[in-house]
Design a protein around this motif. Structure first.
Motif, PDB file in Angstrom:
ATOM      1  N   GLY A   1     -10.156   0.827   2.124  1.00  0.00           N
ATOM      2  CA  GLY A   1      -9.944  -0.202   1.111  1.00  0.00           C
ATOM      3  C   GLY A   1      -8.553  -0.122   0.500  1.00  0.00           C
ATOM      4  N   VAL A   2      -7.932  -1.280   0.350  1.00  0.00           N
ATOM      5  CA  VAL A   2      -6.627  -1.366  -0.309  1.00  0.00           C
ATOM      6  C   VAL A   2      -6.858  -1.773  -1.758  1.00  0.00           C
ATOM      7  N   ALA A   3      -6.431  -0.935  -2.686  1.00  0.00           N
ATOM      8  CA  ALA A   3      -6.630  -1.237  -4.105  1.00  0.00           C
ATOM      9  C   ALA A   3      -5.599  -2.234  -4.602  1.00  0.00           C
ATOM     10  N   ALA A   4      -4.349  -2.082  -4.164  1.00  0.00           N
ATOM     11  CA  ALA A   4      -3.277  -2.933  -4.685  1.00  0.00           C
ATOM     12  C   ALA A   4      -2.079  -2.880  -3.747  1.00  0.00           C
ATOM     13  N   ALA A   5      -1.175  -3.823  -3.955  1.00  0.00           N
ATOM     14  CA  ALA A   5       0.081  -3.864  -3.219  1.00  0.00           C
ATOM     15  C   ALA A   5       1.194  -4.197  -4.201  1.00  0.00           C
ATOM     16  N   LEU A   6       2.328  -3.528  -4.058  1.00  0.00           N
ATOM     17  CA  LEU A   6       3.467  -3.705  -4.948  1.00  0.00           C
ATOM     18  C   LEU A   6       4.530  -4.559  -4.260  1.00  0.00           C
ATOM     19  N   PHE A   7       5.022  -5.577  -4.985  1.00  0.00           N
ATOM     20  CA  PHE A   7       6.026  -6.489  -4.439  1.00  0.00           C
ATOM     21  C   PHE A   7       7.217  -6.541  -5.392  1.00  0.00           C
ATOM     22  N   PHE A   8       8.378  -6.081  -4.908  1.00  0.00           N
ATOM     23  CA  PHE A   8       9.561  -5.939  -5.739  1.00  0.00           C
ATOM     24  C   PHE A   8      10.516  -7.120  -5.665  1.00  0.00           C
TER      25      PHE A   8
ATOM     26  N   ARG B   1      -4.966 -10.435   6.557  1.00  0.00           N
ATOM     27  CA  ARG B   1      -4.889 -11.076   5.236  1.00  0.00           C
ATOM     28  C   ARG B   1      -6.252 -11.084   4.558  1.00  0.00           C
ATOM     29  N   ASP B   2      -7.285 -11.335   5.334  1.00  0.00           N
ATOM     30  CA  ASP B   2      -8.645 -11.367   4.778  1.00  0.00           C
ATOM     31  C   ASP B   2      -9.075 -10.001   4.245  1.00  0.00           C
ATOM     32  N   MET B   3      -8.480  -8.937   4.802  1.00  0.00           N
ATOM     33  CA  MET B   3      -8.822  -7.592   4.322  1.00  0.00           C
ATOM     34  C   MET B   3      -8.286  -7.329   2.918  1.00  0.00           C
ATOM     35  N   LEU B   4      -7.395  -8.188   2.439  1.00  0.00           N
ATOM     36  CA  LEU B   4      -6.762  -7.979   1.130  1.00  0.00           C
ATOM     37  C   LEU B   4      -7.321  -8.888   0.040  1.00  0.00           C
ATOM     38  N   ARG B   5      -8.417  -9.577   0.329  1.00  0.00           N
ATOM     39  CA  ARG B   5      -8.971 -10.532  -0.638  1.00  0.00           C
ATOM     40  C   ARG B   5      -9.423  -9.874  -1.937  1.00  0.00           C
ATOM     41  N   GLU B   6      -9.753  -8.606  -1.897  1.00  0.00           N
ATOM     42  CA  GLU B   6     -10.196  -7.914  -3.107  1.00  0.00           C
ATOM     43  C   GLU B   6      -9.083  -7.086  -3.738  1.00  0.00           C
ATOM     44  N   ALA B   7      -7.924  -7.045  -3.103  1.00  0.00           N
ATOM     45  CA  ALA B   7      -6.830  -6.202  -3.598  1.00  0.00           C
ATOM     46  C   ALA B   7      -6.082  -6.877  -4.737  1.00  0.00           C
ATOM     47  N   ARG B   8      -5.407  -6.073  -5.496  1.00  0.00           N
ATOM     48  CA  ARG B   8      -4.591  -6.551  -6.606  1.00  0.00           C
ATOM     49  C   ARG B   8      -3.139  -6.625  -6.160  1.00  0.00           C
ATOM     50  N   ALA B   9      -2.510  -7.752  -6.348  1.00  0.00           N
ATOM     51  CA  ALA B   9      -1.091  -7.916  -6.030  1.00  0.00           C
ATOM     52  C   ALA B   9      -0.292  -7.763  -7.313  1.00  0.00           C
ATOM     53  N   ILE B  10       0.637  -6.826  -7.317  1.00  0.00           N
ATOM     54  CA  ILE B  10       1.466  -6.562  -8.491  1.00  0.00           C
ATOM     55  C   ILE B  10       2.875  -7.052  -8.198  1.00  0.00           C
TER      56      ILE B  10
ATOM     57  N   TRP C   1      -6.058 -13.394  -3.339  1.00  0.00           N
ATOM     58  CA  TRP C   1      -6.049 -11.991  -3.743  1.00  0.00           C
ATOM     59  C   TRP C   1      -7.183 -11.792  -4.734  1.00  0.00           C
ATOM     60  N   GLY C   2      -7.557 -10.549  -4.946  1.00  0.00           N
ATOM     61  CA  GLY C   2      -8.511 -10.285  -6.001  1.00  0.00           C
ATOM     62  C   GLY C   2      -7.930 -10.640  -7.351  1.00  0.00           C
ATOM     63  N   GLU C   3      -6.632 -10.351  -7.517  1.00  0.00           N
ATOM     64  CA  GLU C   3      -5.907 -10.650  -8.766  1.00  0.00           C
ATOM     65  C   GLU C   3      -4.414 -10.554  -8.483  1.00  0.00           C
TER      66      GLU C   3
END
Length: 233
Positions: free
Chosen positions: A162-169, A186-195, A210-212
């Motif tokens: 599971g991917v909890a989040a991803a950071l985008f700078f 991409r579908d594997m990241l539907r519950e992840a948080r994009a920061i 995204w999840g959020e």
């Protein structure tokens, strides 16, 4: 925890994420290649504008160390000082803030401004300053290439847990990440948080589910990590 930024900066962020207790996965969406092959002429230039660490890397040793450097933010300014530049001023982390810094502390009559950038980058900043009467010379000192691994490697990296989040700078990092992401991954990241570091990056990320999606309070790593928090357990 996916870290999508390129070097310079990737290793620093990986260490910071790991220190918070997360399992950091390096997934740089871009890679930068310096393209300067000799000294960069700076005659008549009053200051050099840099909006990324990649520009600093490309300039090191190619311009005089005492040349005034106006950096987009504190992290880029630190890299400029580490590269040996001795007159470095930092803006508040955005291109708009860098333009404000120039208008507040520099004058068009003092000479040209050299914007060290990559093909296709820095156009809005140059236009904004030109409207204020400044002569801005854009020079491409590095180029950007896609940095994403193959679809098979992505499935192995992202699909193994599971991917909890991803950071985008940056917005461009987010754009390239999504452009090279297969639909099934991409579908594997539907519950992840994009920061996201900025509103522009968040807008790009909003094109897929995204999840959020959350934006850092200020455009810097510290604010992004504050949203990350400490890993449970």
């Amino acid at each position: 925890m996916l870290v999508t930024r390129p070097e310079p900066g990737l290793s620093e962020t990986m260490a910071a994420v790991t220190a918070l207790g997360w399992h950091a996965v390096a997934l740089p969406a871009l890679r930068a290649e310096p393209i300067l092959r000799g000294p960069l002429p700076v005659r008549g230039v009053q200051a050099i504008l840099v909006t990324s660490g990649q520009a600093v890397t490309a300039l090191a040793g190619r311009v005089p160390a005492d040349m005034p450097i106006l950096a987009v933010g504190a992290a880029t300014a630190r890299r400029a000082r580490a590269a040996g530049f001795v007159q470095v001023t930092a803006a508040d982390g955005t291109a708009d803030a860098l333009a404000d810094l120039v208008r507040a502390e520099w004058r068009p009559a003092g000479g040209a401004l050299l914007l060290a950038t990559a093909p296709g980058y820095g156009l809005d900043l140059a236009d904004a300053l030109r409207r204020g009467g400044f002569r801005v010379v854009r020079r491409c000192v590095y180029r950007i290439r896609p940095g994403m691994p193959s679809p098979e490697e992505l499935r192995a990296l992202i699909g193994c847990g599971g991917v909890a989040a991803a950071l985008f700078f940056s917005a461009e990092t987010a754009r390239q990440f999504l452009r090279h992401l297969p639909r099934d991954v991409r579908d594997m990241l539907r519950e992840a948080r994009a920061i996201a570091i900025s509103d522009k990056a968040a807008e790009v990320l909003a094109s897929v589910p995204w999840g959020e999606i959350v934006r850092a309070a200020t455009p810097d790593q510290a604010a992004m990590l504050a949203l990350l928090g400490v890993a449970a357990g």
